[in-house]
Design an enzyme around this catalytic site. Structure first.
Site, short mmCIF file in Angstrom:
data_model
loop_
_atom_site.label_atom_id
_atom_site.label_comp_id
_atom_site.label_asym_id
_atom_site.label_seq_id
_atom_site.Cartn_x
_atom_site.Cartn_y
_atom_site.Cartn_z
N ALA A 65 0.94 -1.26 0.06
CA ALA A 65 -0.03 0.02 -0.03
C ALA A 65 0.89 0.94 0.07
O ALA A 65 2.29 1.08 0.44
CB ALA A 65 -0.80 0.05 1.27
N GLY A 109 0.69 -4.92 1.02
CA GLY A 109 -0.40 -5.03 0.22
C GLY A 109 -0.14 -5.71 -1.37
O GLY A 109 -1.13 -6.19 -1.62
N GLU A 112 -0.38 -9.12 -0.26
CA GLU A 112 -2.11 -9.58 -0.26
C GLU A 112 -2.74 -9.48 -1.62
O GLU A 112 -3.72 -10.51 -1.75
CB GLU A 112 -2.37 -8.61 0.90
CG GLU A 112 -1.75 -8.61 2.11
CD GLU A 112 -2.15 -7.54 3.09
OE1 GLU A 112 -2.02 -6.45 2.76
OE2 GLU A 112 -2.71 -7.86 4.22
N GLU A 132 4.77 -4.97 6.92
CA GLU A 132 4.09 -3.85 7.57
C GLU A 132 4.63 -3.71 9.28
O GLU A 132 4.61 -2.63 9.52
CB GLU A 132 2.56 -4.34 7.78
CG GLU A 132 2.01 -4.19 6.44
CD GLU A 132 1.86 -5.38 5.68
OE1 GLU A 132 2.71 -6.38 5.95
OE2 GLU A 132 1.31 -5.63 4.90
C1 HXC Z 1 4.98 4.41 -1.20
C2 HXC Z 1 7.03 3.45 -1.99
C3 HXC Z 1 6.69 2.18 -1.50
C4 HXC Z 1 5.38 2.12 -0.74
C5 HXC Z 1 8.37 1.98 -2.58
N1 HXC Z 1 7.92 3.27 -2.69
N2 HXC Z 1 7.69 1.13 -1.71
N3 HXC Z 1 6.16 4.55 -1.86
N4 HXC Z 1 4.68 3.28 -0.62
N5 HXC Z 1 4.87 0.90 -0.17
C6 HXC Z 1 8.77 4.32 -3.24
C7 HXC Z 1 10.19 4.67 -2.49
O1 HXC Z 1 9.63 5.72 -1.51
C8 HXC Z 1 10.84 5.18 -3.72
O2 HXC Z 1 10.48 6.51 -3.99
C9 HXC Z 1 10.60 4.49 -4.69
O3 HXC Z 1 9.52 3.86 -4.53
C10 HXC Z 1 11.67 3.34 -5.09
O4 HXC Z 1 11.79 2.79 -4.02
P1 HXC Z 1 13.26 2.44 -3.14
O5 HXC Z 1 13.07 2.25 -1.76
O6 HXC Z 1 14.24 3.38 -3.35
O7 HXC Z 1 13.78 1.11 -3.95
P2 HXC Z 1 14.89 0.01 -3.62
O8 HXC Z 1 15.84 0.50 -2.79
O9 HXC Z 1 15.12 -0.99 -4.58
O10 HXC Z 1 13.85 -0.87 -2.26
C11 HXC Z 1 12.60 -1.51 -2.63
C12 HXC Z 1 12.04 -1.83 -1.55
C13 HXC Z 1 11.57 -0.69 -0.62
C14 HXC Z 1 12.69 -2.99 -0.66
C15 HXC Z 1 10.61 -2.46 -1.98
O11 HXC Z 1 11.07 0.37 -1.59
C16 HXC Z 1 10.76 -0.97 0.45
O12 HXC Z 1 11.00 -1.44 1.64
N6 HXC Z 1 9.27 -0.42 0.25
C17 HXC Z 1 8.43 -0.45 1.23
C18 HXC Z 1 7.83 -1.77 1.27
C19 HXC Z 1 6.79 -1.98 2.66
O13 HXC Z 1 6.86 -1.83 3.70
N7 HXC Z 1 5.55 -2.30 2.18
C20 HXC Z 1 4.38 -2.55 3.08
C21 HXC Z 1 3.70 -1.36 3.18
S1 HXC Z 1 2.42 -1.30 4.32
P3 HXC Z 1 11.42 8.05 -4.09
O14 HXC Z 1 10.35 9.00 -4.34
O15 HXC Z 1 12.18 8.08 -2.83
O16 HXC Z 1 12.28 7.60 -5.18
C22 HXC Z 1 1.19 -2.14 3.34
C23 HXC Z 1 -0.11 -2.02 4.26
C24 HXC Z 1 -1.23 -3.30 3.83
O17 HXC Z 1 1.14 -2.39 2.48
C25 HXC Z 1 -2.28 -3.17 4.65
C26 HXC Z 1 -3.49 -2.81 3.91
C27 HXC Z 1 -3.44 -2.61 2.32
#
Ligand code: HXC
Length: 258
Positions: A65, A109, A112, A132
């Protein structure tokens, strides 16, 4: 319909939806989820389409998400809007089969969403996870429930408690994905599988999907009873007559969906 965050294509009798927000690794913002729902509505209504493939990019199916969109929300914002229920569950309501073709990250998400599909084909670089907890929250779109049913309590608990990612080979061993495909061939293979399904009897495809899904919701004896009644009802279709006649006559069947 024109879309900004997804690409929509029809290949043969297959609807192909590609999540297309590359700068955010396909983070699932509200607009993207709304467009996904609209595309699925269109594909459900299109009689030429027999199955759907949902995919992302080679780098990310979806990294979760949209954290930037969620970060400032209050309890009342998410509770009153019933955040994520509206929109997100559209894919679980599809009557046509939806195959997730997952390459790269399928996190939070994203994992999911893939699990809401009917089955997952994984690229050999796929990585699944429920991270998460590392950002102070927990799965909210079925992760604790669906992942546990796919891979069992021990792996699901470890993944949800630590955020550990599971690579494609472990995902296949654990039953999360049906099989692994070289990432360069993933979408073509998923479309091929979807076309094979689209060539089957449409009503029987829907019955099979309904029956397998029922196994998650009921007891074994009730599930087998449900299956038996659907099995009986296939004998009311022209496609059952055609399918069995074709076998006896040593030819390919031509299903009409009747
Ligand atoms: C918003 C995101 C994002 C996310 C990545 N980006 N994941 N933006 N929401 N979930 C954005 C980053 O901010 C960045 O933007 C760009 O995408 C590239 O990501 P990087 O981190 O620079 O890439 P990398 O170093 O290759 O790392 C990849 C990654 C990391 C390991 C996937 O991005 C990451 O850990 N993302 C978050 C994963 C996460 O925690 N997901 C769960 C979310 S909570 P900029 O602008 O900085 O370039 C969830 C809740 C679900 O899903 C519940 C109900 C639906």
């Amino acid at each position: 319909m024109s879309y900004e965050q997804i690409l929509v294509e029809i290949r043969g009798n297959v609807g192909l939806i590609t999540l297309n927000r590359p700068k955010a690794l396909n983070a699932l913002c509200a607009q993207l989820i709304k467009e996904l729902g609209q595309a699925l509505d269109e594909m459900e209504a299109n009689a030429d389409i027999g199955a759907v493939v949902l995919t992302g990019s080679e780098k990310a199916f979806a990294a979760g998400a949209d954290i930037k969109e969620m970060a400032g929300k209050s309890y009342m914002d998410v509770y009153l809007a019933d955040f994520i229920t509206v929109g997100w569950e559209r894919v679980t309501k599809c009557r046509k089969p939806v195959i997730a073709a997952v390459a790269g990250f399928a996190l939070g998400g994203g994992c999911e969403l893939a699990m809401m599909c009917d089955f997952i084909l994984a690229g050999d670089n796929a990585k699944f996870g429920q991270p998460e907890i590392t950002i102070g929250t927990m799965p909210g779109a079925g992760g604790t429930q669906r992942l546990t049913r796919f891979v069992g309590k021990s792996k699901a608990m470890e993944m949800c408690l630590t955020g550990r990612q599971m690579a494609a080979d472990e995902a296949e061993r654990s039953g999360l994905v049906s099989r692994i495909v070289p990432v360069a061939d993933l979408v073509a293979e998923a479309v091929k599988v979807a076309q094979r399904i689209a060539d089957m009897s449409r009503p029987v495809v829907m019955m099979v999907k309904d029956s397998v899904n029922r196994s998650y919701e009921t007891t074994l004896s009730e599930g087998v009873h449900f299956e038996r009644r659907l099995f009986h009802s296939t004998f009311a279709t022209e496609d059952q007559k055609e399918g069995m006649a074709a076998f006896v006559e040593k030819r390919q069947p031509k299903f009409t969906g009747r």
